[in-house]
Write a protein that holds these residues in place. Structure first.
Motif, PDB file in Angstrom:
ATOM      1  N   UNK A 463     -21.325 -12.868  -9.163  1.00  0.00           N
ATOM      2  CA  UNK A 463     -19.837 -13.744  -9.781  1.00  0.00           C
ATOM      3  C   UNK A 463     -18.974 -12.146  -9.413  1.00  0.00           C
ATOM      4  N   UNK A 464     -19.730 -11.026  -9.754  1.00  0.00           N
ATOM      5  CA  UNK A 464     -19.140 -10.595  -9.771  1.00  0.00           C
ATOM      6  C   UNK A 464     -19.742  -8.779  -9.014  1.00  0.00           C
ATOM      7  N   UNK A 465     -20.111  -8.848  -8.049  1.00  0.00           N
ATOM      8  CA  UNK A 465     -20.710  -8.459  -7.172  1.00  0.00           C
ATOM      9  C   UNK A 465     -19.421  -8.507  -6.227  1.00  0.00           C
ATOM     10  N   UNK A 466     -19.176  -7.183  -4.876  1.00  0.00           N
ATOM     11  CA  UNK A 466     -18.562  -6.824  -4.049  1.00  0.00           C
ATOM     12  C   UNK A 466     -18.873  -7.415  -3.197  1.00  0.00           C
ATOM     13  N   UNK A 467     -18.935  -8.931  -2.635  1.00  0.00           N
ATOM     14  CA  UNK A 467     -19.710  -9.354  -1.366  1.00  0.00           C
ATOM     15  C   UNK A 467     -18.611  -9.298  -0.617  1.00  0.00           C
ATOM     16  N   UNK A 468     -18.848  -8.823   0.781  1.00  0.00           N
ATOM     17  CA  UNK A 468     -17.671  -9.689   1.955  1.00  0.00           C
ATOM     18  C   UNK A 468     -18.621 -11.371   2.446  1.00  0.00           C
ATOM     19  N   UNK A 469     -17.430 -11.545   2.993  1.00  0.00           N
ATOM     20  CA  UNK A 469     -17.913 -12.989   3.674  1.00  0.00           C
ATOM     21  C   UNK A 469     -19.600 -13.122   4.669  1.00  0.00           C
ATOM     22  N   UNK A 470     -19.476 -11.920   5.334  1.00  0.00           N
ATOM     23  CA  UNK A 470     -20.461 -11.750   6.007  1.00  0.00           C
ATOM     24  C   UNK A 470     -22.166 -11.890   5.217  1.00  0.00           C
ATOM     25  N   UNK A 496     -12.068 -14.571   3.787  1.00  0.00           N
ATOM     26  CA  UNK A 496     -12.253 -13.549   1.999  1.00  0.00           C
ATOM     27  C   UNK A 496     -11.481 -13.890   0.975  1.00  0.00           C
ATOM     28  N   UNK A 497     -10.483 -15.020   1.580  1.00  0.00           N
ATOM     29  CA  UNK A 497      -9.857 -15.287  -0.107  1.00  0.00           C
ATOM     30  C   UNK A 497      -9.989 -16.624  -0.905  1.00  0.00           C
ATOM     31  N   UNK A 498     -11.524 -16.875  -0.131  1.00  0.00           N
ATOM     32  CA  UNK A 498     -12.375 -17.954  -0.909  1.00  0.00           C
ATOM     33  C   UNK A 498     -13.193 -18.071  -1.224  1.00  0.00           C
ATOM     34  N   UNK A 499     -13.545 -16.513  -0.997  1.00  0.00           N
ATOM     35  CA  UNK A 499     -15.248 -16.021  -0.876  1.00  0.00           C
ATOM     36  C   UNK A 499     -15.346 -15.795  -1.826  1.00  0.00           C
ATOM     37  N   UNK A 507     -22.293 -19.911  -8.985  1.00  0.00           N
ATOM     38  CA  UNK A 507     -22.979 -18.971 -10.047  1.00  0.00           C
ATOM     39  C   UNK A 507     -23.370 -20.085 -11.414  1.00  0.00           C
ATOM     40  N   UNK A 508     -22.117 -20.473 -11.297  1.00  0.00           N
ATOM     41  CA  UNK A 508     -21.857 -20.999 -12.119  1.00  0.00           C
ATOM     42  C   UNK A 508     -22.457 -22.777 -12.732  1.00  0.00           C
ATOM     43  N   UNK A 509     -22.538 -23.003 -11.602  1.00  0.00           N
ATOM     44  CA  UNK A 509     -22.926 -24.809 -11.354  1.00  0.00           C
ATOM     45  C   UNK A 509     -24.847 -24.102 -11.284  1.00  0.00           C
TER      46      UNK A 509
END
Length: 642
Positions: A463-470, A496-499, A507-509
């Motif tokens: 959840x803290x990583x910078x991952x794009x949609x792809x 990109x807005x909800x990723x 992650x939290x689930x």
């Protein structure tokens, strides 16, 4: 590049040199096999291989040097060629002068069997496929299939000189299987046609035409669930390998099957004749047909009572392979895991994939709705249509009915009746030598021979990583959320807005499929960011699951209530106390915090073991000091109880 019969080719019966390249490399000279130890230099055998896959079986000296020693200076490459040629001739000289007449170097040209007497299996296969395609006769295709032993030169998979010929053979093989499937269907042997298509898809996972043909044949064979599952395999293969969606034609076929518009076909005249003989045309007996009737559920060709799944099955490829391996080596396999881990769906999908392996079918016994232990055997008997008789126990009647039949029995949701399930399973396994049992349960049955497979959560993003949609889209937990959300709101997509919110949510689930599906059901009324932000109140947020699901599966709290209420009071006490640890704790800290209120410190270890067995606590021994942990969802539930 294609492989074709060259000037040195001749009929197998007349050949004095026979070279096999498919599935491996070996050479026979005058009927005597050259031992592997004779090829003292790897390049000596490669020299023969290069000439064997060349259509004319002859190459200029410089061409061979370029293929086998591309990085060596010309004089060094020439020296290596002469050395390899000597070793190869020696290996081939099982009779006087054989090596000299098999490998001939004349005027700078090296030839393999220039005077004839050579047979190469790859050439024979390519020729047989061409002839079969022209004649379009079943016998020709079956004969070509017999020649194929595997891919060309698998031990030289990374050699540049073998790449193009290997691709040519692979394409010929796929063409052959596709044509053979059509001919088998035309002849009325639907089962053999389906088996051939399954073989084709093992080699080319993304062949959309083959997937469609198999879907259609499943539907015509009254296997609608298998047809729908095949569509999900098609979607997964296209996404994974080509990053595309199924074509309109495939989607239309899926809708027709789902709506029941493709109905089982009556046997053709040819198929009826084959059935009356007990065999298919030009093929072995149809797999799975028993000579004895198997209760009322074995009507026609049906060999299972598994429910048709109306939603896609996401991920779990590794787990499916592992369960298949365990079932092949063990007679009792139990899938354990916490509530919401997806044990039932995984078990049904794994069982469905094994139908062809069990002559007498795969049979599901659903136990979730039962409350009395005595009803377990009754539920099993009902599946097999076994009726009670005087003076004979019901379990004995089931054993007599199953007898030596080869079948897989799936007992689903055993945890609340675990002792009765264990007793029934052990009795059946003891009395039925070819029976295999798979169970789903929060805890193992603890019977002899049982193998436990702990169902993991789906992979989750950082959840803290910078991952794009792809990067996010292929992660299984994200895929599941997106697909289930699209079922509620068809226009929903990962953007990109909800990723970031989707990543946090999954992650939290904890990657629990049940919790993720409940979260996805809320997208009609809440944006994803709002759902993710409210997960601290997840037990009031995640409600509103399927109305047709069991009541304990309709909310996240109900799912965990079910597990919690099966615990003893001391077990509940330890679980509540464990919830104060964020990130888990070592045994010494757990013993201190969890003891008291009737639970002695000496009892904590035993109770922890029971909670681990019931899939509520995990033991993480990756570090030097092992730690007992709770999934975040279970910890939140424990805090609420505390």
């Amino acid at each position: 590049m294609s492989i074709s019969t060259g000037p040195g080719g001749s009929d197998l019966a007349e050949s004095s040199v026979r070279i096999r390249l498919l599935g491996g490399f070996d050479v026979e000279v005058d009927g005597e096999l050259i031992p592997a130890s004779a090829w003292r230099l790897r390049k000596a055998s490669e020299l023969v291989k290069v000439l064997a896959i060349t259509p004319s079986h002859r190459l200029q000296r410089e061409q061979i040097m370029e293929q086998l020693w591309p990085d060596r200076p010309a004089d060094a490459a020439l020296n290596n060629l002469h050395q390899a040629l000597r070793v190869a001739r020696t290996a081939l000289s099982v009779t006087d002068g054989a090596g000299q007449r098999i490998l001939v170097l004349r005027e700078g040209v090296l030839s393999l069997c220039p005077t004839g007497g050579l047979w190469v299996d790859a050439e024979a296969f390519a020729s047989a496929v061409r002839e079969a395609s022209v004649a379009s006769r079943l016998a020709g295709h079956l004969a070509a299939r017999e020649l194929y032993r595997g891919e060309l030169l698998p031990d030289d998979r990374y050699a540049d000189w073998a790449e193009a010929p290997r691709e040519a053979v692979a394409q010929d093989h796929l063409t052959l299987l596709s044509q053979l499937a059509r001919l088998l269907e035309h002849e009325g042997n639907r089962e053999a046609a389906m088996e051939t298509l399954r073989e084709l898809l093992q080699h080319d996972h993304a062949d959309e035409s083959a997937h469609r043909s198999l879907m259609r044949l499943y539907a015509l064979d009254d296997q609608r669930r298998m047809a729908l599952r095949q569509y999900e395999r098609l979607r997964a293969a296209l996404t994974r390998e080509l990053e595309v969606e199924p074509s309109d034609e495939s989607r239309q076929l899926y809708r027709e099957i789902l709506e029941g518009r493709i109905r089982p076909a009556a046997p053709t005249i040819a198929e009826g004749a084959a059935t009356s003989r007990g065999v298919g045309l030009d093929s072995p007996p149809v797999l799975g047909e028993s000579s004895r009737p198997f209760g009322h559920r074995m009507v026609g060709r049906r060999r299972d009572n598994l429910p048709v799944q109306l939603s896609s099955f996401v991920g779990r490829e590794r787990e499916m392979r592992e369960i298949e391996r365990l079932l092949a080596s063990s007679r009792a396999v139990t899938l354990t895991g916490p509530g919401g881990a997806g044990k039932t769906r995984l078990a049904i999908e794994a069982a469905a994939s094994q139908i062809s392996a069990y002559q007498d079918g795969v049979w599901l016994v659903e136990l979730a709705a039962l409350s009395e232990p005595a009803l377990v055997v009754q539920a099993i008997a009902d599946v097999f249509d076994v009726r009670e008789q005087e003076a004979v126990s019901l379990v004995e009647l089931v054993i007599r009915h199953v007898d030596d039949r080869r079948l897989l029995l799936l007992l689903d949701n055993c945890e609340h009746l675990v002792e009765a399930c264990a007793s029934a399973a052990q009795a059946l396994l003891t009395g039925c030598p070819n029976l295999r049992i798979m169970t789903t349960s929060r805890q193992s049955l603890r019977i002899p021979g049982e193998v436990v497979f702990r169902v993991p959560s789906l992979p989750v993003p950082d959840p803290d990583g910078l991952m794009d949609v792809a990067e996010l889209a292929p992660i299984d937990s994200v895929r599941l959320f997106v697909e289930r959300a699209q079922a509620i709101v068809p226009t929903f997509s990962l953007t990109a807005r909800n990723a970031g919110a989707v990543a946090r949510l999954c992650h939290h689930l904890d990657g629990l499929p049940g919790a993720i599906e409940l979260a996805a059901s809320r997208v009609a009324g809440l944006p994803v960011t709002a759902i993710a932000d409210r997960l601290d109140d997840r037990f009031r947020l995640l409600v509103g699951g399927s109305r047709t699901a069991l009541s304990r599966q309709q909310t996240l709290k109900a799912t965990l209530d079910w597990s919690y209420n099966l615990l003893t009071e001391p077990q509940q006490r330890v679980l509540r106390a464990l919830s104060v640890f964020v990130g888990g704790a070592p045994l010494q800290a757990v013993e201190i915090v969890c003891s008291g209120a009737g639970v002695g410190s000496s009892e904590v270890l035993h109770l922890l073991g029971e909670l681990v067995d019931q899939s509520l606590v995990t033991l993480d021994d990756a570090d030097a000091e092992p730690r007992y942990r709770l999934l975040e969802t279970v910890r939140e539930y424990g805090r609420e109880q505390l």
